[in-house]
Design a protein around this motif. Structure first.
Motif, mmCIF file in Angstrom:
data_model
loop_
_atom_site.group_PDB
_atom_site.id
_atom_site.type_symbol
_atom_site.label_atom_id
_atom_site.label_comp_id
_atom_site.label_asym_id
_atom_site.label_seq_id
_atom_site.Cartn_x
_atom_site.Cartn_y
_atom_site.Cartn_z
ATOM 1 N N VAL A 192 -18.578 9.364 32.753
ATOM 2 C CA VAL A 192 -17.717 10.071 31.798
ATOM 3 C C VAL A 192 -16.319 10.221 32.384
ATOM 4 N N THR A 193 -15.336 10.223 31.492
ATOM 5 C CA THR A 193 -13.940 10.309 31.927
ATOM 6 C C THR A 193 -13.156 11.400 31.209
ATOM 7 N N ASN A 194 -13.775 12.075 30.242
ATOM 8 C CA ASN A 194 -13.069 13.157 29.548
ATOM 9 C C ASN A 194 -14.056 14.247 29.158
ATOM 10 N N ALA A 195 -13.527 15.353 28.670
ATOM 11 C CA ALA A 195 -14.346 16.534 28.437
ATOM 12 C C ALA A 195 -15.405 16.316 27.361
ATOM 13 N N SER A 196 -15.059 15.642 26.281
ATOM 14 C CA SER A 196 -16.038 15.460 25.209
ATOM 15 C C SER A 196 -17.207 14.607 25.669
ATOM 16 N N GLN A 197 -16.928 13.543 26.425
ATOM 17 C CA GLN A 197 -18.006 12.726 26.978
ATOM 18 C C GLN A 197 -18.851 13.535 27.954
ATOM 19 N N PHE A 198 -18.171 14.325 28.770
ATOM 20 C CA PHE A 198 -18.866 15.128 29.781
ATOM 21 C C PHE A 198 -19.822 16.116 29.127
ATOM 22 N N THR A 255 -10.574 13.698 35.803
ATOM 23 C CA THR A 255 -10.477 15.151 35.663
ATOM 24 C C THR A 255 -11.025 15.589 34.316
ATOM 25 N N ILE A 256 -11.985 16.495 34.370
ATOM 26 C CA ILE A 256 -12.581 17.057 33.162
ATOM 27 C C ILE A 256 -12.010 18.455 32.980
ATOM 28 N N SER A 257 -11.247 18.649 31.915
ATOM 29 C CA SER A 257 -10.611 19.935 31.640
ATOM 30 C C SER A 257 -11.449 20.700 30.620
ATOM 31 N N LEU A 258 -12.035 21.818 31.068
ATOM 32 C CA LEU A 258 -12.900 22.622 30.218
ATOM 33 C C LEU A 258 -12.177 23.903 29.809
ATOM 34 N N ALA A 276 -12.842 11.192 42.870
ATOM 35 C CA ALA A 276 -12.141 11.274 41.586
ATOM 36 C C ALA A 276 -12.674 12.352 40.663
ATOM 37 N N GLY A 277 -13.891 12.826 40.885
ATOM 38 C CA GLY A 277 -14.495 13.759 39.946
ATOM 39 C C GLY A 277 -13.972 15.171 40.106
#
Length: 321
Positions: A63-69, A86-89, A107-108
């Protein structure tokens, strides 16, 4: 009772070598099946979290973005979720059972808020940088078989890793915690003995408490809790506190420039029990012990305390697996 000091010392130090528990190489597309060359099985945690397998045997998703995460960590099946970017929550995000959430290389990253491991079992959180949560970086409640390993944790508004509400059989290992006031709480309330007695069994091993101010950890009710082979460097207010019928074994740790290494009671909480064994002190005093701590129920080999600083600073944090 002792009151928490307002002092807060922050240090910044770089870790530099390898401590292998899991190797991830290559890339697997979202929804793809796992590849044996891409995911190499972890050796697994020691201590109370032993046997935690996370998403092993399930699909591997990158995953590469918040929705995928969010979609990936909330799936109902076993999944290895590889975080690449970067996952921005915006709020605490629940992680479902049978998940491994692991950063790719260095990278995570999880920012903005944190992860909620609530009413689940068999979860691994590994090799992620957590920064700037508007709540906790990681919250664990009503959950068991959890392994929190090789993360970098800083700047959470509340706790770094808080474990509470009858959670048990957990290992917190090889994390670097820095720029954090309230670091690791075990047991949220003095009045929660009905849920927590007989639970809150946690192993904290090989973590780097790098200038964290307090709660490294602060323990209620769990007995035994094992604080093994951690490096406490320039800790501000205090290292370990045993309160409210807790029983904590502080073993083989390296304390440096830490004025209050460990003690009984904290704030308005009554004293628990604490035993100390084979620790190493540099510009730091031995702390307060007393009471009765239950025997550690698993086999383990402790590192010699004098070597723990070099072992932990070389191996703790992101990119060291």
């Amino acid at each position: 009772m002792r009151r928490t000091s307002a002092r807060f010392t922050i240090t910044a130090a770089a870790a530099t070598a390898l401590a292998a528990t899991l190797a991830l190489t290559g890339a697997t597309g979202a929804g793809a099946a796992p590849d044996q060359q891409d995911v190499v099985a972890a050796a697994g945690p020691i201590g109370f979290g032993a046997g935690t397998t996370g998403g092993a045997g399930g699909a591997t998703v990158t995953v590469t973005n918040a929705s995928q995460f969010i979609a990936a960590v909330q799936r109902t099946d076993a999944v290895i979720v590889r975080v690449n970017g970067t996952i921005s929550l915006s709020s605490m995000t629940k992680v479902a059972s049978n998940k491994t959430v692991v950063g790719v290389g260095t990278a995570g990253r999880i920012t903005g808020s944190g992860l909620n491991i609530s009413e689940v079992s068999n979860v691994i959180i590994q090799n992620l940088t957590f920064t700037g949560s508007n709540d906790d970086a990681i919250n664990v409640q009503y959950s068991s078989k959890v392994w929190i390993d090789h993360n970098d944790i800083s700047g959470a508004y509340d706790g770094g890793v808080d474990i509470k509400r009858a959670s048990t059989n957990i290992t917190v290992s090889w994390n670097r915690c820095h720029d954090q006031d309230k670091n690791m709480l075990l047991g949220h309330s003095d009045s929660n003995s009905s849920e927590d007695t007989g639970k809150l069994k946690v192993t904290y091993d090989h973590n780097w408490f790098d200038g964290t101010n307090q709660r490294n950890p602060r323990v209620r009710f769990g007995n035994p809790v094992h604080v093994l082979n951690n490096y406490f460097g320039n800790v501000g207010s205090y290292g370990v506190a045993a309160t409210e019928n807790a029983g904590v074994l502080v073993e083989g740790n390296y304390f440096e420039n830490t004025d209050d290494t460990y003690h009984l009671g904290e704030g308005s909480s009554d004293p628990g029990s604490l035993a100390a064994k084979n620790n190493h002190f540099v510009n730091s005093p031995a702390g307060q012990t007393g009471g009765s701590v239950a025997a550690i129920p698993y086999s383990y080999t402790a590192d010699t305390a004098s070597g723990v600083k070099s072992i932990v600073t070389a191996g703790a944090g992101v990119g060291k697996i």
